[in-house]
Motif scaffolding. Structure first.
Motif, PDB file in Angstrom:
ATOM      1  N   ILE A  44      35.692  39.983  35.046  1.00  0.00           N
ATOM      2  CA  ILE A  44      36.277  41.308  35.244  1.00  0.00           C
ATOM      3  C   ILE A  44      36.381  41.943  33.861  1.00  0.00           C
ATOM      4  N   PRO A  45      35.358  42.682  33.439  1.00  0.00           N
ATOM      5  CA  PRO A  45      35.292  43.171  32.058  1.00  0.00           C
ATOM      6  C   PRO A  45      36.513  43.967  31.614  1.00  0.00           C
ATOM      7  N   GLU A  46      37.106  44.701  32.528  1.00  0.00           N
ATOM      8  CA  GLU A  46      38.235  45.540  32.159  1.00  0.00           C
ATOM      9  C   GLU A  46      39.584  44.850  32.339  1.00  0.00           C
ATOM     10  N   GLY A  47      39.585  43.563  32.677  1.00  0.00           N
ATOM     11  CA  GLY A  47      40.820  42.842  32.970  1.00  0.00           C
ATOM     12  C   GLY A  47      41.859  42.902  31.864  1.00  0.00           C
ATOM     13  N   ARG A  48      41.459  42.560  30.657  1.00  0.00           N
ATOM     14  CA  ARG A  48      42.401  42.551  29.536  1.00  0.00           C
ATOM     15  C   ARG A  48      42.937  43.956  29.251  1.00  0.00           C
ATOM     16  N   GLN A  49      42.054  44.940  29.335  1.00  0.00           N
ATOM     17  CA  GLN A  49      42.474  46.323  29.091  1.00  0.00           C
ATOM     18  C   GLN A  49      43.488  46.790  30.127  1.00  0.00           C
ATOM     19  N   ILE A  50      43.312  46.375  31.366  1.00  0.00           N
ATOM     20  CA  ILE A  50      44.235  46.770  32.423  1.00  0.00           C
ATOM     21  C   ILE A  50      45.612  46.176  32.172  1.00  0.00           C
ATOM     22  N   ILE A  51      45.651  44.899  31.807  1.00  0.00           N
ATOM     23  CA  ILE A  51      46.932  44.253  31.499  1.00  0.00           C
ATOM     24  C   ILE A  51      47.607  44.967  30.331  1.00  0.00           C
ATOM     25  N   ASP A  52      46.848  45.248  29.284  1.00  0.00           N
ATOM     26  CA  ASP A  52      47.402  45.935  28.122  1.00  0.00           C
ATOM     27  C   ASP A  52      47.889  47.341  28.488  1.00  0.00           C
ATOM     28  N   PHE A  53      47.113  48.027  29.333  1.00  0.00           N
ATOM     29  CA  PHE A  53      47.465  49.381  29.745  1.00  0.00           C
ATOM     30  C   PHE A  53      48.770  49.379  30.536  1.00  0.00           C
ATOM     31  N   ARG A  54      48.917  48.439  31.446  1.00  0.00           N
ATOM     32  CA  ARG A  54      50.146  48.349  32.237  1.00  0.00           C
ATOM     33  C   ARG A  54      51.338  48.037  31.322  1.00  0.00           C
ATOM     34  N   ASN A  55      51.131  47.170  30.323  1.00  0.00           N
ATOM     35  CA  ASN A  55      52.208  46.882  29.372  1.00  0.00           C
ATOM     36  C   ASN A  55      52.607  48.148  28.611  1.00  0.00           C
ATOM     37  N   LEU A  56      51.634  48.948  28.244  1.00  0.00           N
ATOM     38  CA  LEU A  56      51.912  50.227  27.586  1.00  0.00           C
ATOM     39  C   LEU A  56      52.728  51.134  28.505  1.00  0.00           C
ATOM     40  N   LEU A  57      52.314  51.225  29.761  1.00  0.00           N
ATOM     41  CA  LEU A  57      53.038  52.062  30.718  1.00  0.00           C
ATOM     42  C   LEU A  57      54.488  51.606  30.883  1.00  0.00           C
ATOM     43  N   ASN A  65      50.156  59.237  27.603  1.00  0.00           N
ATOM     44  CA  ASN A  65      49.564  60.533  27.895  1.00  0.00           C
ATOM     45  C   ASN A  65      49.228  60.551  29.388  1.00  0.00           C
ATOM     46  N   VAL A  66      49.856  61.433  30.127  1.00  0.00           N
ATOM     47  CA  VAL A  66      49.676  61.495  31.575  1.00  0.00           C
ATOM     48  C   VAL A  66      48.216  61.741  31.936  1.00  0.00           C
ATOM     49  N   GLN A  67      47.516  62.505  31.136  1.00  0.00           N
ATOM     50  CA  GLN A  67      46.102  62.772  31.409  1.00  0.00           C
ATOM     51  C   GLN A  67      45.262  61.503  31.291  1.00  0.00           C
ATOM     52  N   VAL A  68      45.631  60.625  30.374  1.00  0.00           N
ATOM     53  CA  VAL A  68      44.920  59.353  30.227  1.00  0.00           C
ATOM     54  C   VAL A  68      45.174  58.479  31.456  1.00  0.00           C
ATOM     55  N   VAL A  69      46.421  58.463  31.912  1.00  0.00           N
ATOM     56  CA  VAL A  69      46.760  57.676  33.105  1.00  0.00           C
ATOM     57  C   VAL A  69      45.985  58.200  34.305  1.00  0.00           C
ATOM     58  N   TRP A  70      45.991  59.493  34.492  1.00  0.00           N
ATOM     59  CA  TRP A  70      45.277  60.084  35.628  1.00  0.00           C
ATOM     60  C   TRP A  70      43.774  59.802  35.517  1.00  0.00           C
ATOM     61  N   GLY A  71      43.240  59.871  34.324  1.00  0.00           N
ATOM     62  CA  GLY A  71      41.824  59.551  34.126  1.00  0.00           C
ATOM     63  C   GLY A  71      41.519  58.108  34.483  1.00  0.00           C
ATOM     64  N   ALA A  72      42.429  57.209  34.135  1.00  0.00           N
ATOM     65  CA  ALA A  72      42.242  55.793  34.475  1.00  0.00           C
ATOM     66  C   ALA A  72      42.237  55.602  35.985  1.00  0.00           C
ATOM     67  N   ILE A  73      43.110  56.305  36.667  1.00  0.00           N
ATOM     68  CA  ILE A  73      43.168  56.196  38.127  1.00  0.00           C
ATOM     69  C   ILE A  73      41.880  56.723  38.747  1.00  0.00           C
ATOM     70  N   GLN A  74      41.403  57.832  38.249  1.00  0.00           N
ATOM     71  CA  GLN A  74      40.219  58.456  38.830  1.00  0.00           C
ATOM     72  C   GLN A  74      38.915  57.766  38.446  1.00  0.00           C
ATOM     73  N   THR A  75      38.838  57.257  37.230  1.00  0.00           N
ATOM     74  CA  THR A  75      37.581  56.721  36.722  1.00  0.00           C
ATOM     75  C   THR A  75      37.541  55.197  36.708  1.00  0.00           C
ATOM     76  N   ASP A  76      38.560  54.595  36.150  1.00  0.00           N
ATOM     77  CA  ASP A  76      38.529  53.150  35.929  1.00  0.00           C
ATOM     78  C   ASP A  76      38.889  52.340  37.170  1.00  0.00           C
ATOM     79  N   LEU A  77      39.765  52.859  38.003  1.00  0.00           N
ATOM     80  CA  LEU A  77      40.151  52.124  39.200  1.00  0.00           C
ATOM     81  C   LEU A  77      38.966  51.887  40.134  1.00  0.00           C
ATOM     82  N   PRO A  78      38.115  52.874  40.380  1.00  0.00           N
ATOM     83  CA  PRO A  78      36.946  52.607  41.222  1.00  0.00           C
ATOM     84  C   PRO A  78      36.022  51.526  40.632  1.00  0.00           C
ATOM     85  N   VAL A  79      35.930  51.464  39.312  1.00  0.00           N
ATOM     86  CA  VAL A  79      35.113  50.429  38.660  1.00  0.00           C
ATOM     87  C   VAL A  79      35.728  49.053  38.927  1.00  0.00           C
ATOM     88  N   LEU A  80      37.040  48.942  38.792  1.00  0.00           N
ATOM     89  CA  LEU A  80      37.724  47.675  39.067  1.00  0.00           C
ATOM     90  C   LEU A  80      37.518  47.259  40.523  1.00  0.00           C
TER      91      LEU A  80
END
Length: 96
Positions: A44-57, A65-80
């Motif tokens: 899961i290539p994005e696994g570590r980044q997701i854990i780090d991102f959640r820790n940041l949240l 940055n709310v726009q970064v969070v929304w971008g992650a939901i729209q772009t990165d979640l479908p990849v996961l």
């Protein structure tokens, strides 16, 4: 009859709570996979980044940055989701 604007606000709050709960679930699942099956976690290539991102949240929410969070939901979640579906298929003996 037009819908009361409070109903829309309620929809937003419910969806936001669901997103927050989902990020907790995804984070915990990834942590457990990383501990119990490091090879699967590595797939899961994005696994570590997701854990780090959640820790940041969770711990540095004032710097989020709310726009970064929304971008992650729209772009990165479908990849996961796609990676997890592929891994399910592989674990079930399906094609890659």
């Amino acid at each position: 009859m037009q819908r009361d604007p409070r109903a829309y606000l309620s929809d937003i709050l419910e969806a936001a709570a669901a997103i927050q709960e989902a990020t907790n679930t995804i984070d915990e699942a990834l942590k457990l996979i990383s501990q119990r099956d490091p090879q699967l976690f590595a797939a899961i290539p994005e696994g570590r980044q997701i854990i780090d991102f959640r820790n940041l949240l969770t711990h540095e929410y004032l710097n989020v940055n709310v726009q970064v969070v929304w971008g992650a939901i729209q772009t990165d979640l479908p990849v996961l989701i796609n990676h997890c579906r592929q891994l399910f298929s592989q674990l079930d003996g399906g094609d890659t």
